[in-house]
Design a protein around this motif. Structure first.
Motif, short mmCIF file in Angstrom:
data_model
loop_
_atom_site.label_atom_id
_atom_site.label_comp_id
_atom_site.label_asym_id
_atom_site.label_seq_id
_atom_site.Cartn_x
_atom_site.Cartn_y
_atom_site.Cartn_z
N MET A 1 25.87 45.50 16.85
CA MET A 1 26.38 45.59 18.21
C MET A 1 26.72 47.04 18.52
O MET A 1 27.31 47.73 17.73
N SER A 2 26.34 47.44 19.71
CA SER A 2 26.55 48.83 20.11
C SER A 2 28.02 49.10 20.34
O SER A 2 28.77 48.25 20.83
N SER A 3 28.46 50.31 20.02
CA SER A 3 29.86 50.68 20.30
C SER A 3 29.95 51.52 21.57
O SER A 3 30.95 52.15 21.83
N ASN A 4 28.88 51.54 22.34
CA ASN A 4 28.86 52.28 23.59
C ASN A 4 29.96 51.75 24.52
O ASN A 4 29.97 50.57 24.86
N PRO A 5 30.92 52.58 24.92
CA PRO A 5 32.05 52.09 25.71
C PRO A 5 31.65 51.57 27.09
O PRO A 5 32.37 50.79 27.68
N THR A 6 30.47 51.96 27.58
CA THR A 6 30.08 51.46 28.91
C THR A 6 29.85 49.96 28.87
O THR A 6 30.05 49.29 29.86
N LEU A 37 17.40 36.19 20.06
CA LEU A 37 18.71 36.49 20.65
C LEU A 37 19.22 37.84 20.15
O LEU A 37 19.90 38.56 20.88
N MET A 38 18.88 38.18 18.91
CA MET A 38 19.25 39.49 18.37
C MET A 38 18.58 40.61 19.17
O MET A 38 19.21 41.63 19.46
N ASP A 39 17.30 40.41 19.52
CA ASP A 39 16.59 41.40 20.35
C ASP A 39 17.32 41.60 21.67
O ASP A 39 17.52 42.73 22.12
N LEU A 40 17.68 40.49 22.31
CA LEU A 40 18.37 40.57 23.60
C LEU A 40 19.73 41.25 23.43
O LEU A 40 20.15 42.03 24.27
N GLY A 41 20.41 40.95 22.31
CA GLY A 41 21.69 41.58 22.04
C GLY A 41 21.56 43.09 21.86
O GLY A 41 22.35 43.86 22.41
N GLU A 42 20.56 43.50 21.11
CA GLU A 42 20.35 44.93 20.86
C GLU A 42 20.06 45.67 22.17
O GLU A 42 20.50 46.80 22.36
N GLU A 43 19.31 45.02 23.07
CA GLU A 43 18.98 45.65 24.35
C GLU A 43 20.20 45.79 25.26
O GLU A 43 20.21 46.63 26.16
N THR A 44 21.19 44.93 25.06
CA THR A 44 22.31 44.88 26.01
C THR A 44 23.65 45.25 25.40
O THR A 44 24.68 45.22 26.07
N GLY A 45 23.65 45.58 24.09
CA GLY A 45 24.91 45.94 23.44
C GLY A 45 25.78 44.74 23.10
O GLY A 45 27.00 44.86 22.98
N LEU A 46 25.16 43.59 22.93
CA LEU A 46 25.87 42.37 22.58
C LEU A 46 25.42 41.87 21.22
O LEU A 46 24.38 42.29 20.71
#
Length: 196
Positions: A1-6, A37-46
């Protein structure tokens, strides 16, 4: 999961929109079955679980994209010269539909296979969007029955018969090759059966 604050500042609706945008890209590049679902998560930071919090299933995601597509369509009945038949106007509608379906057609086999997995709420929303979009056909069927062009049968049943013939035609074309327009002759056969 991304830690990008946005990603943390997004509202629930913004997150849903991000998932839908990612899904549209991935489903049409990687394919529906190959997109996880992992692909979708990686694309969206989830996380994959984060995606599921916004959509019950991957099938619901593609259904939501389809509902938006159908809702955005403004189905004109093509104006024909005086004396044209109601059947011709209905065929015009389905040729228009085939042109609009061209973008989704590559994913049609996947759409067919996942429709049974839509949640009840999404299924109801899909049916509502389809009913609105097919209203011009029901109107032409009604006028055609009043004019004696079609046999007097239940309008909803006749509309469903015509729609199902188009869907069956799309399935055959998706297996055998071709374009969505090649499904329209199936509609013509159904209209012939409805002709008085």
């Amino acid at each position: 999961m991304s830690s990008n604050p946005t990603h943390k500042r997004r509202t629930s609706q913004e997150t849903r929109e991000a998932v839908l945008a990612a899904a549209r890209r991935l489903f049409f590049t990687k394919g529906f079955d190959q997109t996880t679902l992992m692909d979708l998560g990686e694309e969206t930071g989830l996380s994959a679980r984060g995606v599921i919090l916004h959509f019950e299933t991957k099938a619901d995601i593609i259904a939501t994209l389809l509902i938006r597509d159908y809702t955005a369509r403004r189905a004109p009945m093509v104006e024909r010269p005086q004396g044209s038949t109601h059947a011709q106007r209905i065929l015009d509608f389905y040729f228009w539909m085939a042109r609009e379906d061209a973008a989704n057609f590559i994913a049609f086999p996947a759409l067919w296979s996942v429709s049974a997995r839509w949640s009840p709420a999404v299924e109801a929303e899909m049916n509502s969007a389809l009913r609105r979009m097919r209203e011009p056909v029901r109107n032409e069927l009604s006028r055609g029955m009043a004019a004696g062009e079609f046999r007097g049968v239940d309008i909803q049943h006749a509309d469903d018969m015509v729609w199902q013939s188009y869907q069956h035609g799309l399935r055959a074309v998706s297996v055998n090759g071709g374009t969505p327009a090649m499904a329209v002759p199936q509609v013509f056969k159904t209209l012939e059966a409805l002709t008085a």
